[in-house]
Design a protein around this motif. Structure first.
Motif, PDB file in Angstrom:
ATOM      1  N   SER A 197     -36.687  -6.872 -78.008  1.00  0.00           N
ATOM      2  CA  SER A 197     -36.553  -6.001 -76.750  1.00  0.00           C
ATOM      3  C   SER A 197     -34.605  -6.495 -76.418  1.00  0.00           C
ATOM      4  CB  SER A 197     -36.575  -5.958 -75.188  1.00  0.00           C
ATOM      5  OG  SER A 197     -38.462  -5.887 -75.761  1.00  0.00           O
ATOM      6  N   ALA A 198     -34.610  -7.815 -75.806  1.00  0.00           N
ATOM      7  CA  ALA A 198     -32.679  -8.280 -75.785  1.00  0.00           C
ATOM      8  C   ALA A 198     -32.921  -9.466 -77.299  1.00  0.00           C
ATOM      9  CB  ALA A 198     -32.735  -9.153 -74.394  1.00  0.00           C
ATOM     10  N   GLY A 199     -33.768  -9.845 -77.586  1.00  0.00           N
ATOM     11  CA  GLY A 199     -33.382 -10.397 -78.878  1.00  0.00           C
ATOM     12  C   GLY A 199     -33.636 -12.261 -78.196  1.00  0.00           C
ATOM     13  N   THR A 200     -34.203 -12.303 -76.383  1.00  0.00           N
ATOM     14  CA  THR A 200     -33.296 -13.955 -76.154  1.00  0.00           C
ATOM     15  C   THR A 200     -34.284 -14.798 -76.945  1.00  0.00           C
ATOM     16  OG1 THR A 200     -33.503 -12.863 -74.016  1.00  0.00           O
ATOM     17  CG2 THR A 200     -33.895 -15.072 -73.939  1.00  0.00           C
ATOM     18  N   ALA A 201     -35.653 -14.837 -76.973  1.00  0.00           N
ATOM     19  CA  ALA A 201     -36.300 -15.316 -78.164  1.00  0.00           C
ATOM     20  C   ALA A 201     -36.552 -16.124 -79.275  1.00  0.00           C
ATOM     21  CB  ALA A 201     -37.840 -14.729 -77.858  1.00  0.00           C
ATOM     22  N   VAL A 202     -35.728 -14.290 -80.242  1.00  0.00           N
ATOM     23  CA  VAL A 202     -35.548 -15.686 -81.346  1.00  0.00           C
ATOM     24  C   VAL A 202     -33.318 -15.565 -81.531  1.00  0.00           C
ATOM     25  CG1 VAL A 202     -33.797 -14.195 -83.228  1.00  0.00           C
ATOM     26  CG2 VAL A 202     -36.076 -12.717 -82.681  1.00  0.00           C
ATOM     27  N   ARG A 203     -32.972 -15.761 -80.267  1.00  0.00           N
ATOM     28  CA  ARG A 203     -31.621 -16.488 -79.821  1.00  0.00           C
ATOM     29  C   ARG A 203     -31.868 -18.199 -79.728  1.00  0.00           C
ATOM     30  NH1 ARG A 203     -27.677 -12.575 -77.259  1.00  0.00           N
ATOM     31  NH2 ARG A 203     -27.601 -10.744 -77.783  1.00  0.00           N
TER      32      ARG A 203
END
Length: 230
Positions: free
Chosen positions: A137-143
């Motif tokens: 969604s926001a890409g937080t976990a990936v970052r």
């Protein structure tokens, strides 16, 4: 790494089968759901409802099929806490069942101050790392995963997710023109493979004559017209 053109037909078949599987499992639902961005979405995908051994085993097969189709190369698998942990573990097991045994690791959200300590668990991070998660969604976990992988001296190489919602991300509470998947692809230079996308969901709905599903299709189309990206 871009998808090989000849794999598109096979990808479509897998995506349609996955949409049906997600619906049958109660993971994909229609209605009115508030997203993290505060939007009212006409559909919701909750991977936490892949909640028994049979569903997880089938889900891992879909991930493995998609990876094979995509041609993405990697040396190990990483699952971000928390939903990515069982996904990484079951994917690694499925790959081993198919004859490719790769190491996997995951992170904790809180550092452990005893035993082995730290936030990383499993195999040492090394080589080209594939991050596996449910949605982006926001890409937080990936970052956060990228930062941890780089800090360990490894290379964050690619991401595989179950569903690409193909909608605008938010930054500082405002909609932006790109999705989180597009950001990872275009700004971070990493390949992202998705088992299915919003386009695949719309294709599924378009192929059904059920009146209720057609109503959901119209709601999803309207949502995409407003928030779509990709």
């Amino acid at each position: 790494m871009a998808l090989a053109e000849g794999n598109q037909e096979g990808k479509g078949a897998v995506a349609q089968e996955f949409v049906q599987f997600a619906l049958d499992s109660g993971v994909l639902r229609f209605g009115q759901f508030k997203t993290k961005a505060g939007r009212m979405s006409p559909y919701f995908f909750n991977a936490g409802l892949f909640d028994d051994g049979a569903k997880l085993m089938r889900l891992a097969q879909f991930y493995a099929d998609r990876l094979i189709q995509s041609g993405v190369e990697f040396d190990m698998v990483f699952g971000p806490a928390y939903k990515g942990i069982p996904l990484a573990a079951t994917l690694a097991a499925e790959l081993a069942r198919r004859g490719r045994n790769v190491p996997f690791a995951y992170n904790r959200k809180e550092a452990k101050d005893h035993g082995e300590g730290g936030t990383l668990v499993g195999a040492p991070l090394s080589g080209r790392v594939l991050i596996v998660d449910d949605v982006m969604s926001a890409g937080t976990a990936v970052r956060e995963s990228i930062a941890a992988i780089r800090a360990a001296g490894a290379t964050p190489h690619a991401v595989v997710i179950a569903l690409d919602r193909q909608e605008k991300a938010t930054e500082d509470g405002r909609d932006v023109d790109h999705s989180a998947v597009q950001y990872v692809r275009e700004q971070l230079g990493m390949e992202v493979a998705a088992i299915a996308t919003l386009d695949d969901l719309l294709q599924y709905l378009n192929s059904r004559s059920d009146d209720a599903l057609q109503e959901h299709r119209q709601a999803v189309l309207a949502y995409r017209a407003r928030y779509g990206a990709g």
